[in-house]
Design an enzyme around this catalytic site. Structure first.
Site, PDB file in Angstrom:
ATOM      1  N   LYS A  60       0.841  -1.207   0.000  1.00  0.00           N
ATOM      2  CA  LYS A  60       0.000   0.000   0.000  1.00  0.00           C
ATOM      3  C   LYS A  60       0.873   1.252   0.000  1.00  0.00           C
ATOM      4  O   LYS A  60       0.594   2.221  -0.708  1.00  0.00           O
ATOM      5  CB  LYS A  60      -0.945  -0.008   1.221  1.00  0.00           C
ATOM      6  N   GLN A 104      -4.092  -1.413   9.849  1.00  0.00           N
ATOM      7  CA  GLN A 104      -4.062  -2.728   9.187  1.00  0.00           C
ATOM      8  C   GLN A 104      -4.748  -3.781  10.069  1.00  0.00           C
ATOM      9  O   GLN A 104      -4.437  -3.915  11.237  1.00  0.00           O
ATOM     10  CB  GLN A 104      -2.603  -3.124   8.889  1.00  0.00           C
ATOM     11  N   ASP A 127     -10.276   4.039   4.642  1.00  0.00           N
ATOM     12  CA  ASP A 127     -10.440   2.594   4.486  1.00  0.00           C
ATOM     13  C   ASP A 127     -11.887   2.184   4.766  1.00  0.00           C
ATOM     14  O   ASP A 127     -12.243   1.017   4.639  1.00  0.00           O
ATOM     15  CB  ASP A 127      -9.479   1.887   5.460  1.00  0.00           C
TER      16      ASP A 127
END
Ligand code: NAP
Length: 288
Positions: A60, A104, A127
């Site tokens: 990412k 994450q 996200d």
């Protein structure tokens, strides 16, 4: 050997649309820099050193760099607790130099992940993991989509898949994938059925699906014989050995369109993350 008398589904490639989206994002990031002097910035927070998570975060960050997005990495030791993580996410939420935040998943056994996600300011939730983002997405209000479901919708649009009035079956109901994907499909007037580990007679439901989304994490759980002929099959599963949740060879003989694994849903997920980071920066700078 392939039986040439049988029809074979068209592939829904995710790499080319993801590349196009990333190019558009890079152009938007460059434009923003030109107009304001500000470079969009994504903060990545990683707890521990799980090898898969380390790889995902590295990937990412590399993509951010390619798109002209700065990334600020915050590694935290394994065993970091909820309150420390909430503090870190709160600080990043308050930092005007950070425009997007990615925690994450999984954040580890010592963390209440839901509490941690909720510490991310909705304006920076690129996200799409907060309750606020889920609700906004479900009500069709402005906000950030969960990245993988957002990428799946873009892929369906790219291949001009008609959704209104069609039966979409979502197998899996996780907070980051199945559940939000079903909401987005509903928002596009599909008739949505959710399936999960307690669903009785899964194959009979699968056979009713015009659009099938596999989001389970069980290698090749769904086979060609389970599909309605002509179905559109989106395989979001990503299991060890580059294997999806759908048995590709048999499904391809029955479906009209099918995503490959890898190269289908995966590339779209990161492209959406980058696009939403630049969008977040634009909004925070009053340009969105
Ligand atoms: P998850 O949190 O483990 O959720 C799995 C879901 O599948 C649960 O809702 C579970 O039901 C359901 N399930 C499990 N076994 C089942 C069965 N035999 N029949 C029907 N449903 C069953 O997984 P996730 O995070 O959503 O991820 C799912 C897959 O997508 C994984 O392979 C993951 O690697 C992949 N993924 C890919 C991307 C990408 O960018 N390509 C992003 C995220 C995830 P219950 O709720 O009843 O337990």
């Amino acid at each position: 050997m392939t039986d040439r008398s049988r029809p074979s589904a068209r592939l829904m490639d995710g790499t080319a649309p993801a590349r196009r989206l990333t190019e558009a994002t890079a152009a938007a990031a460059a434009d923003l820099r030109l107009r304001t002097g500000v470079t969009p910035c994504l903060a990545t927070v990683l707890v521990g050193e799980d090898p898969a998570s380390v790889t995902y975060v590295r990937m990412k960050r590399a993509r951010c760099e390619q798109a002209g997005i700065r990334s600020r990495h915050v590694p935290l030791p394994a065993g970091t607790g909820t309150s420390r993580l909430v503090d870190v996410l709160g600080e990043l939420s308050a930092d005007p130099a950070v425009h997007g935040i990615l925690l994450q998943h999984p954040a580890g056994p010592d963390v209440d992940e839901r509490a941690a996600f909720e510490a991310i300011a909705p304006a920076k939730d690129v996200d799409g993991v907060t309750t606020h983002s889920f609700a906004a997405m479900s009500f069709g209000l402005p906000g950030f989509a969960s990245c993988t479901p957002g990428g799946i919708m873009r892929l369906l649009d790219e291949y001009q898949v008609e959704l209104a009035g069609r039966h979409a079956v979502v197998v899996g109901r996780s907070a980051i994938l199945g559940k939000p994907a079903g909401m987005l499909l509903l928002g596009r007037d599909a008739t949505v059925t959710y399936c999960h580990s307690r669903t009785a007679d899964l194959p009979s439901i699968l056979r009713e699906a015009d659009v099938l989304l596999a989001a389970v994490g069980r290698p090749e759980l769904i086979r060609g014989e389970d599909l309605k002929p002509g179905a559109v099959v989106i395989d979001a599963g990503y299991n060890p050995g580059n294997v999806g949740d759908v048995h590709f060879a048999s499904a391809r003989e029955r479906a009209a369109l099918i995503t490959p694994v890898p190269g289908g849903v995966g590339p779209m997920t990161i492209a959406v993350l980058l696009a939403q980071t630049v969008e977040a920066a634009e909004r925070q700078l009053g340009l969105g």
